[in-house]
Design an enzyme around this catalytic site. Structure first.
Site: not given
Length: 370
Positions: A115, A117, A162
């Protein structure tokens, strides 16, 4: 706030500013970002919080609540290791615009679920430093700075997706991003209004791809683009003609990138038309392409997708860089337990450790907390 208390205990005073940046999940548009293509991620409710104060010298003191112990003291960029590289990379990329800093970090992104980080950590620190030193950066400039830190300092050749998702997302929306122009707009993603949920299925299998297969895929795409005479695979308009000029892996990678960009645009069109219930087929097609053409899936991801569909999901696919991590499934609320049971049973039949299920609620991007 835990991070403020930890900062005060470690550094003897209150932080000057505190910022939170979220992780992300990608609805569709995988590996298209570094091909100048289109992506559609959204921020998740979990992220990284950075409490920061400036220093008068060039020393960096770092404390992470996820790495118990005394603060890590870094007097030169070369001394950073592990997670500290992402923080020090941001300061190094800012150069002489900043000096040293005291930084305390807290995060609640489920570890290893893919996800992002690392992007959340970079964007949280970049946003706090921008605020602290009044640098006047836009959210996209913070995202680009964070990407450069990861590319040039950490050595991970990631695209912009991202970091942009962490910096620019809006609550209740997905972020449609053109990774060439960097133009973006938030697309409403009101799942609850349609009785739907997006379920993250964390396979708990994690394959390192920073210096290996991920970089190999990027190099294959760049090589294919050169052979086709285009700046990036995003520019291929005649797919059939392009495939005739390529062979082997480069042919397969090109097929995925071109068709995946079309899937992103098609899914955005469905969302704008209010047809969110119809996006499942595009998710399924994306997974098959990632599995067969881009070859970045894994047995655990494939099984999560297949079992989700057997359990009644409207669509499912792997998400993120691949080689492990998570899948997502679009599920009617009244089928959630059926999907979970189907995936759990499939994993149990193979004596694999059970996956973890997480609700994916579109959250807001980076923001100042105090």
């Amino acid at each position: 706030m835990r991070v403020t208390d930890a900062f005060r205990a470690a550094f003897g005073g209150d932080p000057r500013t505190v910022w939170h940046a979220p992780g992300r999940v990608n609805l569709i548009g995988e590996h298209t970002d570094y091909n100048d293509g289109f992506v559609l991620p959204f921020a998740v409710p979990w992220g990284v919080t950075a409490a920061v104060s400036p220093r008068d010298d060039s020393t960096i003191r770092l404390l992470s609540l996820q790495s118990p112990g005394d603060p890590v003291v870094i007097s030169s960029h070369e001394e950073s290791r592990g997670w500290t590289r992402y923080v020090v990379g941001v300061l190094a990329t800012l150069g002489d615009r900043v000096r040293g800093a005291d930084i305390a970090i807290d995060g609640d992104i489920p570890a290893g679920a893919g996800l992002s980080s690392s992007a959340a950590l970079e964007v949280a620190v970049a946003s706090a430093l921008d605020d602290l030193y009044d640098l006047g950066m836009t959210p996209m400039e913070r995202a680009l700075l964070s990407q450069r830190a990861e590319n040039d300092f950490v050595g991970m050749p990631c695209g912009i997706m991202d970091q942009a998702a962490s910096a620019l997302s809006a609550e209740g929306h997905a972020l449609f991003l053109d990774c060439r122009s960097l133009g973006s707009r938030n697309i409403p993603l009101d799942l609850a209004a349609h009785g739907l949920s997006i379920l993250i299925i964390d396979t708990r299998v994690h394959h390192e791809h920073a210096g290996g297969e991920y970089a190999k895929r990027r190099a294959e795409c760049e090589s294919a683009a050169r052979k086709l005479g285009v700046a990036a695979l995003r520019d291929v308009t005649d797919l059939a003609g392009a495939l005739e000029q390529l062979q082997g892996d480069e042919r397969k990678r090109t097929m995925h990138i071109v068709t995946e960009n079309h899937r992103v645009e098609a899914l955005v069109g469905l969302l704008r038309a209010g047809a969110i219930t119809e996006i499942g087929a595009l998710l399924n097609a994306s997974h098959l392409s990632l599995r067969d053409q881009y070859e970045v899936s894994s047995p655990e991801l494939d099984l999560a997708v297949e079992a989700s569909l057997r359990g009644g999901a409207r669509g499912a696919r792997m998400t993120g860089g691949g080689f492990g991590g998570s899948a997502i499934a679009l599920v009617a609320d009244d089928r959630l337990e059926s999907v979970k049971e189907s995936v759990n049973s499939a994993y149990a039949e193979r004596a694999w450790q059970p996956p973890r299920f997480l609700p994916a609620t579109p959250a807001s991007g980076a923001r100042r907390l105090s």
